[in-house]
Design a protein around this motif. Structure first.
Motif, PDB file in Angstrom:
ATOM      1  N   MET A 196      96.597-103.729 -37.746  1.00 55.62           N
ATOM      2  CA  MET A 196      95.347-104.455 -37.910  1.00 55.62           C
ATOM      3  C   MET A 196      94.239-103.640 -37.254  1.00 55.62           C
ATOM      4  SD  MET A 196      94.204-108.102 -36.223  1.00 55.62           S
ATOM      5  CE  MET A 196      95.803-108.732 -36.474  1.00 55.62           C
ATOM      6  N   SER A 197      93.136-103.524 -37.953  1.00 57.88           N
ATOM      7  CA  SER A 197      92.010-102.763 -37.412  1.00 57.88           C
ATOM      8  C   SER A 197      91.235-103.596 -36.391  1.00 57.88           C
ATOM      9  CB  SER A 197      91.077-102.331 -38.539  1.00 57.88           C
ATOM     10  OG  SER A 197      90.308-103.424 -38.994  1.00 57.88           O
ATOM     11  N   ALA A 198      90.419-102.911 -35.633  1.00 56.26           N
ATOM     12  CA  ALA A 198      89.586-103.593 -34.640  1.00 56.26           C
ATOM     13  C   ALA A 198      88.613-104.555 -35.315  1.00 56.26           C
ATOM     14  CB  ALA A 198      88.836-102.567 -33.804  1.00 56.26           C
ATOM     15  N   LEU A 199      88.088-104.162 -36.479  1.00 58.11           N
ATOM     16  CA  LEU A 199      87.187-105.054 -37.215  1.00 58.11           C
ATOM     17  C   LEU A 199      87.907-106.335 -37.624  1.00 58.11           C
ATOM     18  CD1 LEU A 199      85.169-102.725 -39.621  1.00 58.11           C
ATOM     19  CD2 LEU A 199      84.279-104.136 -37.779  1.00 58.11           C
ATOM     20  N   LEU A 242      80.829-118.586 -25.089  1.00 53.26           N
ATOM     21  CA  LEU A 242      80.843-117.308 -24.388  1.00 53.26           C
ATOM     22  C   LEU A 242      81.811-116.341 -25.072  1.00 53.26           C
ATOM     23  CD1 LEU A 242      79.962-115.538 -22.033  1.00 53.26           C
ATOM     24  CD2 LEU A 242      81.769-116.610 -20.664  1.00 53.26           C
ATOM     25  N   ALA A 243      82.986-116.820 -25.418  1.00 43.11           N
ATOM     26  CA  ALA A 243      83.961-115.985 -26.114  1.00 43.11           C
ATOM     27  C   ALA A 243      83.424-115.548 -27.473  1.00 43.11           C
ATOM     28  CB  ALA A 243      85.280-116.749 -26.285  1.00 43.11           C
ATOM     29  N   LEU A 244      82.773-116.457 -28.168  1.00 45.13           N
ATOM     30  CA  LEU A 244      82.185-116.141 -29.471  1.00 45.13           C
ATOM     31  C   LEU A 244      81.119-115.054 -29.325  1.00 45.13           C
ATOM     32  CD1 LEU A 244      82.037-116.778 -32.489  1.00 45.13           C
ATOM     33  CD2 LEU A 244      80.413-118.597 -31.942  1.00 45.13           C
ATOM     34  N   SER A 245      80.297-115.173 -28.313  1.00 40.02           N
ATOM     35  CA  SER A 245      79.264-114.179 -28.047  1.00 40.02           C
ATOM     36  C   SER A 245      79.895-112.813 -27.759  1.00 40.02           C
ATOM     37  CB  SER A 245      78.407-114.619 -26.858  1.00 40.02           C
ATOM     38  OG  SER A 245      77.502-113.624 -26.504  1.00 40.02           O
ATOM     39  N   ASP A 246      80.939-112.793 -26.959  1.00 41.57           N
ATOM     40  CA  ASP A 246      81.623-111.544 -26.630  1.00 41.57           C
ATOM     41  C   ASP A 246      82.215-110.878 -27.868  1.00 41.57           C
ATOM     42  OD1 ASP A 246      80.995-111.878 -23.966  1.00 41.57           O
ATOM     43  OD2 ASP A 246      83.000-112.547 -23.377  1.00 41.57           O
ATOM     44  N   TRP A 247      82.906-111.661 -28.695  1.00 47.00           N
ATOM     45  CA  TRP A 247      83.530-111.093 -29.890  1.00 47.00           C
ATOM     46  C   TRP A 247      82.495-110.628 -30.906  1.00 47.00           C
ATOM     47  CZ3 TRP A 247      88.045-109.061 -30.148  1.00 47.00           C
ATOM     48  CH2 TRP A 247      89.073-109.517 -29.332  1.00 47.00           C
ATOM     49  N   GLU A 250      81.215-107.335 -29.653  1.00 49.83           N
ATOM     50  CA  GLU A 250      82.232-106.311 -29.910  1.00 49.83           C
ATOM     51  C   GLU A 250      82.205-105.877 -31.375  1.00 49.83           C
ATOM     52  OE1 GLU A 250      85.411-103.722 -28.970  1.00 49.83           O
ATOM     53  OE2 GLU A 250      84.089-104.862 -27.658  1.00 49.83           O
ATOM     54  N   LEU A 251      82.086-106.854 -32.266  1.00 55.77           N
ATOM     55  CA  LEU A 251      82.024-106.560 -33.695  1.00 55.77           C
ATOM     56  C   LEU A 251      80.810-105.682 -34.013  1.00 55.77           C
ATOM     57  CD1 LEU A 251      83.159-107.031 -36.547  1.00 55.77           C
ATOM     58  CD2 LEU A 251      81.777-109.106 -36.645  1.00 55.77           C
ATOM     59  N   LEU A 275      79.242-103.617 -31.993  1.00 59.16           N
ATOM     60  CA  LEU A 275      79.470-102.287 -31.450  1.00 59.16           C
ATOM     61  C   LEU A 275      80.376-101.457 -32.355  1.00 59.16           C
ATOM     62  CD1 LEU A 275      79.962-103.090 -27.660  1.00 59.16           C
ATOM     63  CD2 LEU A 275      78.060-101.844 -28.695  1.00 59.16           C
ATOM     64  N   ILE A 276      81.431-102.068 -32.839  1.00 59.31           N
ATOM     65  CA  ILE A 276      82.359-101.365 -33.727  1.00 59.31           C
ATOM     66  C   ILE A 276      81.659-100.987 -35.023  1.00 59.31           C
ATOM     67  CG2 ILE A 276      84.466-101.613 -35.107  1.00 59.31           C
ATOM     68  CD1 ILE A 276      85.499-103.434 -32.779  1.00 59.31           C
ATOM     69  N   GLU A 277      80.878-101.901 -35.583  1.00 58.90           N
ATOM     70  CA  GLU A 277      80.152-101.604 -36.821  1.00 58.90           C
ATOM     71  C   GLU A 277      79.143-100.478 -36.618  1.00 58.90           C
ATOM     72  OE1 GLU A 277      80.401-105.931 -39.042  1.00 58.90           O
ATOM     73  OE2 GLU A 277      78.703-105.536 -37.731  1.00 58.90           O
ATOM     74  N   GLN A 278      78.454-100.484 -35.479  1.00 61.27           N
ATOM     75  CA  GLN A 278      77.494 -99.420 -35.185  1.00 61.27           C
ATOM     76  C   GLN A 278      78.203 -98.080 -35.042  1.00 61.27           C
ATOM     77  OE1 GLN A 278      75.480-100.797 -31.677  1.00 61.27           O
ATOM     78  NE2 GLN A 278      74.126-102.165 -32.805  1.00 61.27           N
ATOM     79  N   GLU A 279      79.342 -98.090 -34.364  1.00 59.51           N
ATOM     80  CA  GLU A 279      80.115 -96.868 -34.193  1.00 59.51           C
ATOM     81  C   GLU A 279      80.587 -96.321 -35.541  1.00 59.51           C
ATOM     82  OE1 GLU A 279      84.377 -95.612 -32.283  1.00 59.51           O
ATOM     83  OE2 GLU A 279      83.177 -97.089 -31.206  1.00 59.51           O
ATOM     84  N   MET A 280      81.025 -97.205 -36.412  1.00 57.00           N
ATOM     85  CA  MET A 280      81.471 -96.787 -37.735  1.00 57.00           C
ATOM     86  C   MET A 280      80.312 -96.218 -38.548  1.00 57.00           C
ATOM     87  SD  MET A 280      84.162 -99.824 -38.647  1.00 57.00           S
ATOM     88  CE  MET A 280      84.483 -99.187 -40.282  1.00 57.00           C
ATOM     89  N   THR A 281      79.144 -96.825 -38.434  1.00 55.25           N
ATOM     90  CA  THR A 281      77.961 -96.341 -39.142  1.00 55.25           C
ATOM     91  C   THR A 281      77.583 -94.946 -38.651  1.00 55.25           C
ATOM     92  OG1 THR A 281      77.138 -98.589 -39.474  1.00 55.25           O
ATOM     93  CG2 THR A 281      75.526 -96.807 -39.642  1.00 55.25           C
ATOM     94  N   LEU A 282      77.620 -94.745 -37.342  1.00 56.82           N
ATOM     95  CA  LEU A 282      77.294 -93.437 -36.786  1.00 56.82           C
ATOM     96  C   LEU A 282      78.301 -92.380 -37.238  1.00 56.82           C
ATOM     97  CD1 LEU A 282      76.205 -94.311 -33.139  1.00 56.82           C
ATOM     98  CD2 LEU A 282      74.771 -93.491 -35.017  1.00 56.82           C
TER      99      LEU A 282
END
Length: 70
Positions: free
Chosen positions: A1-4, A30-35, A38-39, A41-48
């Motif tokens: 399973m991927s991080a996304l 709070l958990a929803l905000s954290d996840w 995270e989502l 950040l992962i999307e931004q990293e993938m875009t870069l």
């Protein structure tokens, strides 16, 4: 399973608990905000990463002798 996929699964599970009336709304929010963060950040990293080959190619410059310099 991927991080996304994991982020999306966790977000869906939290949203389901909130909708079901779970008593710890503050903790779930709070958990929803954290996840969600995270989502993003992962999307931004993938875009870069997707843009990097094009950026690296555009960043090449020719030296005085016509050589490509890095």
């Amino acid at each position: 399973m991927s991080a996304l996929e994991r982020c999306r699964r966790e977000i869906a599970a939290i949203e389901a608990r909130i909708s079901a009336g779970h008593p710890d709304v503050a903790g779930l929010c709070l958990a929803l905000s954290d996840w969600c963060a995270e989502l993003r950040l992962i999307e931004q990293e993938m875009t870069l990463k997707a843009k990097m080959p094009a950026t690296a190619e555009a960043g090449r410059a020719e030296g005085p002798e016509g050589d490509v310099t890095f």
